[in-house]
Design a protein around this motif. Structure first.
Motif, PDB file in Angstrom:
ATOM      1  N   VAL A 159       0.838  -1.212   0.000  1.00 58.95           N
ATOM      2  CA  VAL A 159       0.000   0.000   0.000  1.00 58.95           C
ATOM      3  C   VAL A 159       0.866   1.253   0.000  1.00 58.95           C
ATOM      4  CG1 VAL A 159      -1.695   1.338   1.327  1.00 58.95           C
ATOM      5  CG2 VAL A 159      -2.029  -1.114   0.995  1.00 58.95           C
ATOM      6  N   HIS A 160       1.903   1.286   0.832  1.00 60.37           N
ATOM      7  CA  HIS A 160       2.785   2.460   0.849  1.00 60.37           C
ATOM      8  C   HIS A 160       3.482   2.643  -0.495  1.00 60.37           C
ATOM      9  CE1 HIS A 160       2.757   2.288   5.411  1.00 60.37           C
ATOM     10  NE2 HIS A 160       2.318   3.479   5.107  1.00 60.37           N
ATOM     11  N   GLY A 161       3.973   1.558  -1.069  1.00 64.41           N
ATOM     12  CA  GLY A 161       4.610   1.647  -2.389  1.00 64.41           C
ATOM     13  C   GLY A 161       3.634   2.118  -3.448  1.00 64.41           C
ATOM     14  N   GLY A 162       2.411   1.591  -3.391  1.00 64.25           N
ATOM     15  CA  GLY A 162       1.376   2.022  -4.336  1.00 64.25           C
ATOM     16  C   GLY A 162       1.030   3.486  -4.177  1.00 64.25           C
ATOM     17  N   LEU A 163       0.969   3.955  -2.924  1.00 64.11           N
ATOM     18  CA  LEU A 163       0.699   5.376  -2.685  1.00 64.11           C
ATOM     19  C   LEU A 163       1.815   6.241  -3.273  1.00 64.11           C
ATOM     20  CD1 LEU A 163      -0.673   5.257   0.964  1.00 64.11           C
ATOM     21  CD2 LEU A 163      -1.895   6.136  -1.032  1.00 64.11           C
ATOM     22  N   TYR A 164       3.047   5.869  -3.026  1.00 60.17           N
ATOM     23  CA  TYR A 164       4.176   6.622  -3.581  1.00 60.17           C
ATOM     24  C   TYR A 164       4.087   6.654  -5.111  1.00 60.17           C
ATOM     25  CZ  TYR A 164       7.098   7.444   0.561  1.00 60.17           C
ATOM     26  OH  TYR A 164       7.610   7.903   1.741  1.00 60.17           O
ATOM     27  N   LEU A 165       3.849   5.501  -5.703  1.00 56.32           N
ATOM     28  CA  LEU A 165       3.777   5.416  -7.162  1.00 56.32           C
ATOM     29  C   LEU A 165       2.625   6.256  -7.716  1.00 56.32           C
ATOM     30  CD1 LEU A 165       5.319   3.978  -9.420  1.00 56.32           C
ATOM     31  CD2 LEU A 165       3.716   2.079  -9.191  1.00 56.32           C
ATOM     32  N   ALA A 166       1.444   6.108  -7.132  1.00 55.46           N
ATOM     33  CA  ALA A 166       0.275   6.867  -7.597  1.00 55.46           C
ATOM     34  C   ALA A 166       0.474   8.365  -7.407  1.00 55.46           C
ATOM     35  CB  ALA A 166      -0.983   6.401  -6.865  1.00 55.46           C
ATOM     36  N   LEU A 167       1.125   8.749  -6.309  1.00 61.32           N
ATOM     37  CA  LEU A 167       1.331  10.168  -6.035  1.00 61.32           C
ATOM     38  C   LEU A 167       2.427  10.787  -6.901  1.00 61.32           C
ATOM     39  CD1 LEU A 167       0.856  10.125  -2.177  1.00 61.32           C
ATOM     40  CD2 LEU A 167      -0.537  11.408  -3.833  1.00 61.32           C
ATOM     41  N   ILE A 168       3.107   9.969  -7.663  1.00 59.29           N
ATOM     42  CA  ILE A 168       4.047  10.496  -8.665  1.00 59.29           C
ATOM     43  C   ILE A 168       3.427  10.395 -10.058  1.00 59.29           C
ATOM     44  CG2 ILE A 168       6.284  10.103  -9.791  1.00 59.29           C
ATOM     45  CD1 ILE A 168       7.352   9.348  -6.962  1.00 59.29           C
ATOM     46  N   ILE A 169       2.828   9.248 -10.375  1.00 60.42           N
ATOM     47  CA  ILE A 169       2.216   9.067 -11.694  1.00 60.42           C
ATOM     48  C   ILE A 169       1.084  10.061 -11.928  1.00 60.42           C
ATOM     49  CG2 ILE A 169       0.793   7.488 -13.073  1.00 60.42           C
ATOM     50  CD1 ILE A 169       2.516   5.198 -11.970  1.00 60.42           C
ATOM     51  N   MET A 170       0.269  10.283 -10.908  1.00 61.00           N
ATOM     52  CA  MET A 170      -0.893  11.147 -11.081  1.00 61.00           C
ATOM     53  C   MET A 170      -0.498  12.586 -11.460  1.00 61.00           C
ATOM     54  SD  MET A 170      -4.310  11.222  -8.884  1.00 61.00           S
ATOM     55  CE  MET A 170      -4.131  12.532  -7.741  1.00 61.00           C
ATOM     56  N   PRO A 171       0.391  13.259 -10.712  1.00 60.55           N
ATOM     57  CA  PRO A 171       0.729  14.619 -11.137  1.00 60.55           C
ATOM     58  C   PRO A 171       1.525  14.681 -12.441  1.00 60.55           C
ATOM     59  CG  PRO A 171       1.900  14.056  -9.114  1.00 60.55           C
ATOM     60  CD  PRO A 171       0.955  12.937  -9.407  1.00 60.55           C
ATOM     61  N   LEU A 187      -2.944  10.210 -21.836  1.00 60.09           N
ATOM     62  CA  LEU A 187      -2.404  10.788 -20.611  1.00 60.09           C
ATOM     63  C   LEU A 187      -3.527  11.186 -19.648  1.00 60.09           C
ATOM     64  CD1 LEU A 187       0.431  12.938 -22.187  1.00 60.09           C
ATOM     65  CD2 LEU A 187       0.739  10.958 -20.674  1.00 60.09           C
ATOM     66  N   SER A 188      -4.615  11.707 -20.190  1.00 59.22           N
ATOM     67  CA  SER A 188      -5.770  12.050 -19.349  1.00 59.22           C
ATOM     68  C   SER A 188      -6.368  10.808 -18.699  1.00 59.22           C
ATOM     69  CB  SER A 188      -6.837  12.774 -20.178  1.00 59.22           C
ATOM     70  OG  SER A 188      -6.376  14.034 -20.597  1.00 59.22           O
ATOM     71  N   ALA A 189      -6.428   9.717 -19.453  1.00 56.01           N
ATOM     72  CA  ALA A 189      -6.964   8.462 -18.902  1.00 56.01           C
ATOM     73  C   ALA A 189      -6.054   7.935 -17.788  1.00 56.01           C
ATOM     74  CB  ALA A 189      -7.119   7.423 -20.004  1.00 56.01           C
ATOM     75  N   ILE A 190      -4.749   8.009 -18.003  1.00 63.76           N
ATOM     76  CA  ILE A 190      -3.796   7.582 -16.965  1.00 63.76           C
ATOM     77  C   ILE A 190      -3.991   8.431 -15.709  1.00 63.76           C
ATOM     78  CG2 ILE A 190      -1.339   7.507 -16.324  1.00 63.76           C
ATOM     79  CD1 ILE A 190      -0.801   6.805 -19.326  1.00 63.76           C
ATOM     80  N   HIS A 191      -4.163   9.731 -15.903  1.00 59.53           N
ATOM     81  CA  HIS A 191      -4.373  10.641 -14.774  1.00 59.53           C
ATOM     82  C   HIS A 191      -5.656  10.284 -14.014  1.00 59.53           C
ATOM     83  CE1 HIS A 191      -3.920  14.288 -12.450  1.00 59.53           C
ATOM     84  NE2 HIS A 191      -5.131  14.690 -12.790  1.00 59.53           N
ATOM     85  N   THR A 192      -6.717  10.045 -14.733  1.00 59.78           N
ATOM     86  CA  THR A 192      -7.998   9.715 -14.104  1.00 59.78           C
ATOM     87  C   THR A 192      -7.917   8.380 -13.371  1.00 59.78           C
ATOM     88  OG1 THR A 192      -9.210  10.976 -15.763  1.00 59.78           O
ATOM     89  CG2 THR A 192     -10.451   9.303 -14.544  1.00 59.78           C
ATOM     90  N   TRP A 193      -7.359   7.366 -14.019  1.00 61.56           N
ATOM     91  CA  TRP A 193      -7.258   6.050 -13.375  1.00 61.56           C
ATOM     92  C   TRP A 193      -6.351   6.097 -12.153  1.00 61.56           C
ATOM     93  CZ3 TRP A 193     -10.161   1.948 -13.432  1.00 61.56           C
ATOM     94  CH2 TRP A 193     -11.035   1.775 -14.504  1.00 61.56           C
ATOM     95  N   SER A 194      -5.263   6.842 -12.267  1.00 55.57           N
ATOM     96  CA  SER A 194      -4.369   6.930 -11.101  1.00 55.57           C
ATOM     97  C   SER A 194      -5.048   7.660  -9.945  1.00 55.57           C
ATOM     98  CB  SER A 194      -3.029   7.578 -11.472  1.00 55.57           C
ATOM     99  OG  SER A 194      -3.198   8.904 -11.917  1.00 55.57           O
ATOM    100  N   ALA A 195      -5.949   8.576 -10.249  1.00 57.01           N
ATOM    101  CA  ALA A 195      -6.703   9.256  -9.185  1.00 57.01           C
ATOM    102  C   ALA A 195      -7.595   8.261  -8.446  1.00 57.01           C
ATOM    103  CB  ALA A 195      -7.546  10.389  -9.771  1.00 57.01           C
ATOM    104  N   TRP A 196      -8.272   7.387  -9.167  1.00 55.71           N
ATOM    105  CA  TRP A 196      -9.132   6.389  -8.520  1.00 55.71           C
ATOM    106  C   TRP A 196      -8.321   5.333  -7.781  1.00 55.71           C
ATOM    107  CZ3 TRP A 196     -13.721   7.757  -7.382  1.00 55.71           C
ATOM    108  CH2 TRP A 196     -14.393   8.670  -8.187  1.00 55.71           C
ATOM    109  N   ILE A 197      -7.195   4.964  -8.341  1.00 53.62           N
ATOM    110  CA  ILE A 197      -6.299   4.029  -7.646  1.00 53.62           C
ATOM    111  C   ILE A 197      -5.790   4.670  -6.366  1.00 53.62           C
ATOM    112  CG2 ILE A 197      -4.037   2.892  -7.790  1.00 53.62           C
ATOM    113  CD1 ILE A 197      -4.726   2.447 -10.835  1.00 53.62           C
TER     114      ILE A 197
END
Length: 185
Positions: free
Chosen positions: A99-111, A147-157
């Motif tokens: 979960v922590h690794g996923g949070l780090y990854l999502a919080l970089i991929i999303m922005p 890129l917009s789809a990646i942003h949206t999916w990473s937000a839900w993840i």
């Protein structure tokens, strides 16, 4: 200052060395606050009146860009300092790491994906209206929607991972009544 540390240790019965360092704690809570501002702003863009949509975008993108840089600092801090050991069973430690690794990854991929999507759609980031941030791709309609789809999916993840993270915090603090929460406070 030493008295505050002693009080903190006594109050929460957790040794000072088992807490996250002050930089890690500051970065954690700064990112958390920014996410709690940025995520709802992004969700509200679709519901905002046309005359204020650009203001929502400006704030959402500017705060999101701050999340990116703070997360890069968090990654650097994580590499330089050893975090305290997690308590719990081996499966719990594994789940916490995932979960922590996923949070780090999502919080970089999303922005990153949001920044690149905005640029690909032809809108440069003007950080809080102060200056334009250089775009590595510029207007590129061919990849803008991906890129917009990646942003949206990473937000839900991210929201899912955040729910798991908060659920674990509540489990540790309310059900088990252990000291896990105090390590990051």
């Amino acid at each position: 200052m030493a008295d505050m540390r002693a009080l903190d240790v006594e109050t929460h019965s957790i040794p000072f060395f088992q807490r996250y360092g002050s930089a890690a704690r500051m970065l954690h809570w700064s990112v958390a606050c920014l996410v709690l501002i940025t995520w709802p702003l992004g969700m509200m863009i679709g519901f905002a009146k046309k005359d204020v949509v650009s203001a929502f975008y400006l704030l959402h993108e500017s705060f999101g860009f701050m999340v990116l840089w703070l997360m890069l600092l968090r990654v650097g801090n994580r590499w330089l300092t050893k975090p305290p050991q997690h308590s719990g069973s081996r499966p719990e430690k594994f789940a916490a790491s995932v979960v922590h690794g996923g949070l780090y990854l999502a919080l970089i991929i999303m922005p990153v994906s949001g920044f690149l999507a905005t640029n690909a759609h032809g809108f440069p980031l003007k950080w809080f209206g102060l200056f334009e941030v250089w775009s590595p791709i510029g207007k590129t309609p061919d990849i803008a929607w991906t890129l917009s789809a990646i942003h949206t999916w990473s937000a839900w993840i991210l929201l899912t991972l955040l729910a798991l993270h908060l659920g674990a915090v509540l489990m540790h603090h309310v059900v088990r009544k252990d000291e896990t929460l105090y390590r990051i406070l």
